[in-house]
Design an enzyme around this catalytic site. Sequence first.
Site, mmCIF file in Angstrom:
data_model
loop_
_atom_site.group_PDB
_atom_site.id
_atom_site.type_symbol
_atom_site.label_atom_id
_atom_site.label_comp_id
_atom_site.label_asym_id
_atom_site.label_seq_id
_atom_site.Cartn_x
_atom_site.Cartn_y
_atom_site.Cartn_z
ATOM 1 C CG ASP A 258 -2.235 0.809 0.888
ATOM 2 O OD1 ASP A 258 -2.172 1.682 -0.005
ATOM 3 O OD2 ASP A 258 -3.280 0.599 1.545
HETATM 4 C C1 NOJ Z 1 -4.181 3.800 0.037
HETATM 5 C C2 NOJ Z 1 -5.330 2.849 0.148
HETATM 6 O O1 NOJ Z 1 -5.288 2.173 1.385
HETATM 7 C C3 NOJ Z 1 -5.400 1.815 -0.966
HETATM 8 O O2 NOJ Z 1 -6.615 1.148 -0.868
HETATM 9 C C4 NOJ Z 1 -5.220 2.465 -2.292
HETATM 10 O O3 NOJ Z 1 -5.290 1.491 -3.310
HETATM 11 C C5 NOJ Z 1 -3.907 3.198 -2.325
HETATM 12 N N1 NOJ Z 1 -3.896 4.229 -1.305
HETATM 13 C C6 NOJ Z 1 -3.596 3.821 -3.673
HETATM 14 O O4 NOJ Z 1 -4.395 4.924 -3.888
#
Ligand code: NOJ
Length: 713
Positions: A258
């Site tokens: 993430d």
């Molecule tokens: C953080 C989020 O937790 C995740 O779900 C997302 O795909 C990413 N950012 C990318 O935007």
Amino acid sequence: MALDLKTLLAAMTLEEKIGQLTMAAGSYAVTGPIIGGDVEAAIRAGRVGSLLNLWGATEIAAIQKIAMEESRLGIPLIVGFDVLHGHRTIFPIPLAEACAFDPALWKATARAAAGEAAADGVSMVFAPMLDIARDPRWGRIAEGAGEDPFVTCEFAKAKIAGFQGEDLADPAAVAAVAKHFCAYGAAEGGRDYASADVSERALHEIYMPPFAAAIEAGCAAIMPAFMDLAGVPMTAHQPLLRGWLREAQRFEGVIVSDYNALAELMQHGVAADLTAAAVLALRAGVDIDMMSSAYADGLPQALARGLVAEEEIDACVHRVLKLKQRLGLFDGVLRGARRQGGDSAEPALARDAARRSIVLLTNHGALPLSPTLRKIALIGPLAEAAGEMDGPWGAAGDRNDAVSILNGLKAALPAAEIFYAAGVAIKEGDAASIAEAMPLCAEAELIILCLGESAEMSGEAASRAELGLPGRQRELAEAALDLGQKLGRPVVALLSSGRPLTLPWLFERADAVVATWFLGAEAGHAIADVLTARFNPVGRLALSWPRAVGQIPIYYARRPTGRPFAAEDHYTTKYIDCAVEPQFPFGHGLSYSRFSLEKFAAGRQSFRSGDTLHFSVEVHNHGPFDGEATVFLFAHDLVASVARPVLELKRFGKIALPAGESGALCFALAASELAFRGADFQPCFEPGAFAFSVGFDADPSRHRKLTLEALER
Ligand code: NOJ
């Protein structure tokens, strides 16, 4: 000639290899994507292998050209984007769409989103989100399929089939990223990013099955969750990433971290610096570092110090290259961007998905709206709020393009006068006025209140401690309810939100309440379809709707207690200040028709572990409308070595029936699906009695039941 990845890998420098493991941002603005000069230079140098937050056929073709024509090895980029519920055409939030209990629909919306995203040059979507959530304080409950593992497994399979299609090389397919592995929805106190500390049993029975289903469905990638699980951040969780995903489940796809999660291992307090963070993530099996420079900065040092081996890096690079190959990215800069524009079927699909997601929570006869109504007051801050209808992940949709509730109703009821006033703002403090809205209510024959949350109040980093109506909306609603009562005007409330809201006073007083969630581009039309009975509502809650925040965590599949609730006995499980049951059970949702279930039967009285069980039940539509019923099949292992939940969902089915007609629904269930993990966590199938029941929701008092005997193997 087929590309030989081994030869390519052998030709790569360490910097180029690490580049393939590095995901950077192509920043974007409201007006469209903009790529910064530094990212371009890094791509040219082979130091970036993937991008996120970028779309647009022209922009992506341009950046792919840099990667493929100006970098030494010409390796294309993966471009990832959060396509949670639609790309350009925005569909209902996943929690709402789950309420349709319709795998064909779940697949169709993912297919449409994939086509649009691919046409925009996107090759990877950070979806589906498979986090089971039993705590609506957590804003991300909006992004998943609710409380139930069986439903989330079905959702996973349908979404992955939709996003990825038959073959990733299809120009309309994208790589799906199942996220967030795992137990992210169990964040303490519903606080996003907070620790989760759940039992091994909960992991196996609740949180991990959707990821096993995703892997079985051929999911291309998985994203570990931000949080720590009992002290071990998921980004560094060797037993679960390497041990369970890679070894036990044989997941061969890509693990993408993430956002900045590798660097956050320092904040978690498990890594002293970026090098240590890189080592932990690589050891756990993370292939792509999204947005922290841990791999870029830390891996060369880690290698020099002997903390990681080059073969470990090579294995990650190979998986990334393999995915690029499967996606057909090496075939040309215009992969995916070949299909221009959206499909004209998409608005119709968005409308159908939206109306199927709507849940009619209560109705004392105010709905459907009478065709003779001539004066309607449409009151509340969500009535003319096109910008809110898309919900938390607007992707590449045009926020102001959505159909507002006001516009939807106007289009559906051209002969009626609709008096509109916001009354109050969603949050505290602006000039809107309750007093100005009341005369409109007085003049109308019926009052519709449009209440709820703003889109930004759910999704990531949007935890709430209170689940009431934000701002002064309760005051507005109560003024309208008082007036409606005084003048004998029915009051209908529509709730736009990314989660269930605890509003017992509203459910008590309103003549009808409808959960309209965030329904996307066609929200207003879909809501009008349901209010006017142009579409008889079919949505059923994919979660238990709490009465009070104090009931959380709340879900139907609880274990039996030694002291089951009995009103006359003080020493039984309950609250002394609140009912123990939810406001509405899992599966709840009204129709304009009345359905009943009869003649629930099983094909046999006893069974062994290798058998398939067949159940049938008759469904009657007593009218007065044609409609669709959703039926749930639950099981309960009555006596087992480990206490089993009082109800476990095993199947759901739908049947469309004209008014006055009946039909049969059949369910086939492999007896092996009744196995569970014993005290030693090994799967076991124990002989003894199983209760099976069917119902329209998870309230057992209304179920049809029968008992079958499981025999020794
Ligand atoms: C953080 C989020 O937790 C995740 O779900 C997302 O795909 C990413 N950012 C990318 O935007």
